[in-house]
Design an enzyme around this catalytic site. Structure first.
Site, PDB file in Angstrom:
ATOM      1  N   GLU A  99      51.859  42.657  82.154  1.00  0.00           N
ATOM      2  CA  GLU A  99      51.181  43.654  81.340  1.00  0.00           C
ATOM      3  C   GLU A  99      50.179  44.432  82.175  1.00  0.00           C
ATOM      4  O   GLU A  99      49.551  43.894  83.090  1.00  0.00           O
ATOM      5  CB  GLU A  99      50.497  42.968  80.158  1.00  0.00           C
ATOM      6  N   CYS A 126      41.197  31.976  78.933  1.00  0.00           N
ATOM      7  CA  CYS A 126      42.080  33.096  79.254  1.00  0.00           C
ATOM      8  C   CYS A 126      43.500  32.795  78.788  1.00  0.00           C
ATOM      9  O   CYS A 126      44.040  31.735  79.095  1.00  0.00           O
ATOM     10  CB  CYS A 126      42.051  33.331  80.769  1.00  0.00           C
ATOM     11  N   GLU A 169      45.944  35.737  89.629  1.00  0.00           N
ATOM     12  CA  GLU A 169      44.772  35.668  90.517  1.00  0.00           C
ATOM     13  C   GLU A 169      45.114  36.507  91.753  1.00  0.00           C
ATOM     14  O   GLU A 169      45.926  36.085  92.592  1.00  0.00           O
ATOM     15  CB  GLU A 169      44.497  34.198  90.862  1.00  0.00           C
ATOM     16  N   ASN A 221      31.238  32.510  85.462  1.00  0.00           N
ATOM     17  CA  ASN A 221      31.355  31.806  84.173  1.00  0.00           C
ATOM     18  C   ASN A 221      30.620  30.479  84.028  1.00  0.00           C
ATOM     19  O   ASN A 221      30.710  29.834  82.993  1.00  0.00           O
ATOM     20  CB  ASN A 221      32.837  31.551  83.815  1.00  0.00           C
ATOM     21  N   CYS A 340      39.799  41.718  78.393  1.00  0.00           N
ATOM     22  CA  CYS A 340      39.747  40.722  79.450  1.00  0.00           C
ATOM     23  C   CYS A 340      40.184  39.347  78.933  1.00  0.00           C
ATOM     24  O   CYS A 340      39.676  38.865  77.937  1.00  0.00           O
ATOM     25  CB  CYS A 340      38.316  40.653  79.966  1.00  0.00           C
TER      26      CYS A 340
HETATM   27  S1  SF4 Z   1      42.098  33.586  87.184  1.00  0.00           S
HETATM   28 FE1  SF4 Z   1      42.080  35.326  85.754  1.00  0.00          FE
HETATM   29  S2  SF4 Z   1      44.196  35.458  84.990  1.00  0.00           S
HETATM   30 FE2  SF4 Z   1      43.974  33.449  85.981  1.00  0.00          FE
HETATM   31  S3  SF4 Z   1      43.469  32.065  84.301  1.00  0.00           S
HETATM   32 FE3  SF4 Z   1      41.508  32.739  85.209  1.00  0.00          FE
HETATM   33  S4  SF4 Z   1      40.882  34.555  84.025  1.00  0.00           S
HETATM   34 FE4  SF4 Z   1      43.061  34.162  83.586  1.00  0.00          FE
END
Ligand code: SF4
Length: 355
Positions: A99, A126, A169, A221, A340
């Protein structure tokens, strides 16, 4: 009846470097400016086919079209929100779907690209992470994604910023991302491109070594290693101290700062203690902090919620009092699950239909 003669697969021009194009054109017209013309059609004018390359002689176009084609990923679904955000699902030849999102901002559009077809980092907040790992996209596939979004959304030639904050990532796919950044640089300067990482230390070091570096954002985070490992399991490979050390050494062009993203989770990482620890952790790093209230998703992220506005303001207030540059980012695109952490939630991995 005679069998039809199979035609050899034509190579894809999308994502080719100047040198690769020169090699392809060597037998047709070896003059360097011809390869440059084709490169410009692909990377600046976003031609959808060889036939559109009208400054090439007809015979050259025919010769090139016999050997190669212009093939972007197919847009298999589009969702639009009332704020103008468009979320596109793009399919590749092997069936993989990723996406990408186009978000209209003031004076430009921000395009959010995916770098992998899933994500192994496994962040608990996520949707992509919850759904698991995928393969790396090649630089050509990432660039094809960019071209497809520009063409589909009528943005060729328009001012855009690019962020690698979609599925995957990016710094577990440095080669693919670096190649895509190089191709995108024909239309968007690397200072308008941001790569967002969960903190892959070797990947940050590789990014630091690039000649034309994009901007760096780090999804933090948490303010302790234990808390970070609970929220982002892959963080166990790279202790917070090691991550902060590589960030302190990251070369920053004049005026640039590292962005730290902090997804706010009610009752988990939103306490006053967390807010007080954050400026101490980031001391000495030219940075800004984006607080991102969680985008809830009942189906995949059940049990997690965003703090209420009073808590978010109190948290931001503590950071501001410590002279940190802090903003609260209320995500665009929530209603189409394009915000996000929400990618791959509703298009790419819809639950299979019942038989
Ligand atoms: S690195 Fe980014 S895409 Fe991967 S799980 Fe974490 S927030 Fe989601």
């Amino acid at each position: 009846m005679t069998e039809p003669i199979p035609t050899p697969a034509r190579s894809n021009l999308v994502g080719a470097s100047r040198a690769e194009l020169a090699q392809l054109l060597a037998e047709l017209d070896p003059r360097p400016f011809r390869a440059e013309q084709v490169y410009q059609w692909l990377t600046r004018r976003m031609a959808g086919g060889v036939a559109e390359m009208t400054n090439l002689p007809k015979a050259l176009r025919e010769g090139l079209a016999a050997r190669a084609e212009v093939r972007d990923p197919e847009i298999v679904e589009t969702r639009r929100g009332s704020d103008g955000t468009a979320k596109l699902a793009l399919g590749f030849a092997d069936g993989a779907v990723v996406e990408a999102v186009a978000m209209p901002m003031e004076g430009h559009t921000t395009i959010c690209l995916s770098s992998q077809t899933g994500c192994a980092v496994g962040c608990v907040f996520c949707v992509t992470g919850v759904l698991g790992a995928g393969r790396n996209l090649t630089g050509a596939e990432i660039f094809g994604q960019y071209r497809a979004v520009l063409r589909h959304e009528g943005l060729v030639g328009a001012p855009v910023n690019v962020v690698f904050m979609g599925m995957g990532e990016p710094l577990l796919n440095v080669a693919g991302v670096a190649r895509a950044v190089e191709l995108i640089a024909e239309t968007v300067s690397p200072k308008r491109v941001t790569v967002s990482t969960s903190g892959i230390v070797p990947g940050i070091a590789k990014l630091a070594a690039l000649e034309r570096r994009p901007k760096l954002a780090v999804s933090l985070n948490a303010t302790t290693q234990a808390q970070r490992e609970r929220l982002m399991p892959a963080a166990s490979h790279w202790p917070l101290a090691e991550l902060l050390a590589v960030l302190r050494a990251f070369p920053l062009e004049r005026g640039r700062r590292i962005t730290f993203e902090y997804v706010m989770l009610a009752g988990i990482n939103d306490s006053d203690d967390d807010a007080r620890r954050l400026p101490r952790l980031l001391k000495g790093i030219p940075c800004k902090v984006n607080l991102i209230p969680l985008n809830p998703d009942e189906r995949y992220l059940g049990g997690l919620a965003a703090p209420d506005e009073t808590r978010i303001s109190a948290f931001a207030g503590i950071l501001a009092a410590a002279h940190m540059n802090v903003t609260v980012r209320w995500s665009k695109g929530r209603e189409v699950a394009a915000a996000c952490g929400q990618l791959r939630g509703q298009i790419a991995l819809r639950p299979p239909a019942s038989p």
